[in-house]
Design a protein around this motif. Structure first.
Motif, mmCIF file in Angstrom:
data_model
loop_
_atom_site.group_PDB
_atom_site.id
_atom_site.type_symbol
_atom_site.label_atom_id
_atom_site.label_comp_id
_atom_site.label_asym_id
_atom_site.label_seq_id
_atom_site.Cartn_x
_atom_site.Cartn_y
_atom_site.Cartn_z
ATOM 1 N N ARG A 18 17.498 -8.789 -4.012
ATOM 2 C CA ARG A 18 18.059 -8.166 -5.262
ATOM 3 C C ARG A 18 19.712 -7.847 -5.150
ATOM 4 N NH1 ARG A 18 19.502 -3.043 -6.509
ATOM 5 N NH2 ARG A 18 18.213 -2.051 -4.905
ATOM 6 N N LEU A 19 19.873 -7.300 -3.755
ATOM 7 C CA LEU A 19 21.273 -6.928 -3.538
ATOM 8 C C LEU A 19 22.312 -7.985 -3.366
ATOM 9 C CD1 LEU A 19 21.048 -3.951 -1.037
ATOM 10 C CD2 LEU A 19 21.645 -3.694 -3.293
ATOM 11 N N ASN A 20 21.634 -9.262 -2.853
ATOM 12 C CA ASN A 20 22.323 -10.593 -2.746
ATOM 13 C C ASN A 20 22.623 -11.091 -4.012
ATOM 14 O OD1 ASN A 20 22.494 -10.388 -0.055
ATOM 15 N ND2 ASN A 20 20.570 -11.900 0.152
ATOM 16 N N ALA A 21 21.956 -10.952 -5.059
ATOM 17 C CA ALA A 21 22.020 -11.224 -6.425
ATOM 18 C C ALA A 21 22.753 -10.365 -7.175
ATOM 19 C CB ALA A 21 20.749 -11.316 -7.224
ATOM 20 N N GLU A 22 23.438 -9.074 -6.455
ATOM 21 C CA GLU A 22 24.278 -8.047 -7.018
ATOM 22 C C GLU A 22 23.848 -7.640 -8.276
ATOM 23 O OE1 GLU A 22 28.249 -10.203 -7.701
ATOM 24 O OE2 GLU A 22 28.599 -10.260 -5.317
ATOM 25 N N LEU A 23 22.608 -7.149 -8.141
ATOM 26 C CA LEU A 23 21.891 -6.645 -9.370
ATOM 27 C C LEU A 23 21.372 -5.078 -8.983
ATOM 28 C CD1 LEU A 23 19.369 -9.299 -10.348
ATOM 29 C CD2 LEU A 23 21.457 -8.689 -11.696
ATOM 30 N N SER A 24 21.691 -4.212 -9.692
ATOM 31 C CA SER A 24 21.489 -3.023 -9.678
ATOM 32 C C SER A 24 19.905 -2.731 -9.894
ATOM 33 C CB SER A 24 22.232 -1.803 -10.655
ATOM 34 O OG SER A 24 21.786 -2.158 -11.866
ATOM 35 N N GLN A 25 19.289 -1.644 -9.442
ATOM 36 C CA GLN A 25 17.801 -1.443 -9.948
ATOM 37 C C GLN A 25 17.599 -1.650 -11.351
ATOM 38 O OE1 GLN A 25 16.854 2.157 -7.592
ATOM 39 N NE2 GLN A 25 16.345 0.937 -5.810
ATOM 40 N N GLU A 26 18.523 -0.779 -12.306
ATOM 41 C CA GLU A 26 18.448 -0.985 -13.689
ATOM 42 C C GLU A 26 18.677 -2.314 -14.222
ATOM 43 O OE1 GLU A 26 20.534 1.217 -17.487
ATOM 44 O OE2 GLU A 26 21.372 1.781 -15.456
ATOM 45 N N GLU A 27 19.612 -3.097 -13.772
ATOM 46 C CA GLU A 27 19.779 -4.443 -14.371
ATOM 47 C C GLU A 27 18.461 -5.407 -13.549
ATOM 48 O OE1 GLU A 27 24.530 -4.690 -13.735
ATOM 49 O OE2 GLU A 27 23.615 -4.971 -11.974
#
Length: 268
Positions: A18-27
């Protein structure tokens, strides 16, 4: 229960992807149809891992099914110790012979039939039923792999007819699945007709697995679990009993006709 080390690995991999995809938990939550708080609960271990969430996560994060595969591994690790030797033998089998006096053997159970069988144990929670169901369905994947084992199943006509009006829809689906499965070159289904009043197989269910080197292993089920049999003398007894049981069953074509007749009898 989930294997703890594998479970923690899944959560760590989920967060890393998720972090590698640069997504917040909300996104990320919006993409997998979960709230940010639910995503956080999964990552922190406050919410159980489940297949639907991880399947969506694999799709969104493009992990090529890694997270679901890790969950399957955790579920296998969580199986009772008495079952693990048999699961290994089953996975490596080139031939399987299954007999059950009262049920359709698990490798050919439909999802609805298997769930009904598992729910008969009132000591299992709904969550545990679904976990065991997922593992049972996963085990069937060996039948559709690149080198499936030759599977020969013997069932009792009385087991196929054991269906009250409320269960007949599930049984119709189950028997249809048996008929369809028996059309595959690697699967044979044979039925012991009800007029055979007694034979050695009625003493209990058993399965035999032959590996690539020609060695056989047996498995016996009971009310408390099961036992893997690798003693040569005991395996020889089970092989002899298999031949006895198989000799009581109808040939392929007659077995298919009998299964179809069972279904027709419910519509008359």
């Amino acid at each position: 229960m989930e294997g703890e080390p594998t479970s923690e690995l899944i959560r760590a991999q989920l967060r890393r992807y998720r972090l590698n995809a640069e997504l917040s938990q909300e996104e990320f939550g919006k993409l997998v149809h979960y709230s940010a708080s639910q995503v956080s609960a999964v990552e922190l271990g406050h919410r159980p891992l489940d297949r639907l969430f991880l399947k969506r996560a694999d799709e969104v994060l493009k992990t090529d099914g890694l997270l679901v595969s890790l969950l399957k591994m955790a579920e296998r690790d969580g199986q009772p110790s008495w079952l693990r030797p048999w699961l290994e033998a089953e996975q490596n089998a080139r031939q399987l012979r299954c007999y059950h006096p009262t049920l359709v053997p698990g490798l050919l159970q439909t999802e609805h039939y298997a769930r009904a069988v598992l729910r008969a144990d009132d000591m299992l929670s709904d969550e545990e039923v679904e976990k065991r169901l997922a593992v049972r369905m996963d085990r069937q994947a060996i039948l559709t792999g690149p080198t499936p084992p030759k599977l020969v199943v013997v069932v009792e006509e009385t087991a196929l007819r054991r269906a009250d009006e409320g269960f007949r829809g599930i049984m119709t689906q189950q028997i249809t699945h048996l008929v369809d499965a028996s059309e595959r070159a690697t699967i044979s289904v044979h039925v012991v007709p009800a007029e055979i009043s007694g034979h050695i197989g009625l003493a209990g269910p058993f399965t035999l697995a032959r590996d690539a080197e020609g060695g056989w292993v047996g498995h016996l089920e009971n009310q408390l679990g099961g036992t893997t049999i690798d003693n040569d003398e005991q395996v020889a007894i089970l092989l002899a009993r298999w031949e006895s049981v198989r000799s009581e069953a109808l040939p392929h074509g007659q077995s298919v006709l009998l299964m179809k007749e069972v279904m027709r009898s419910w519509t008359i």
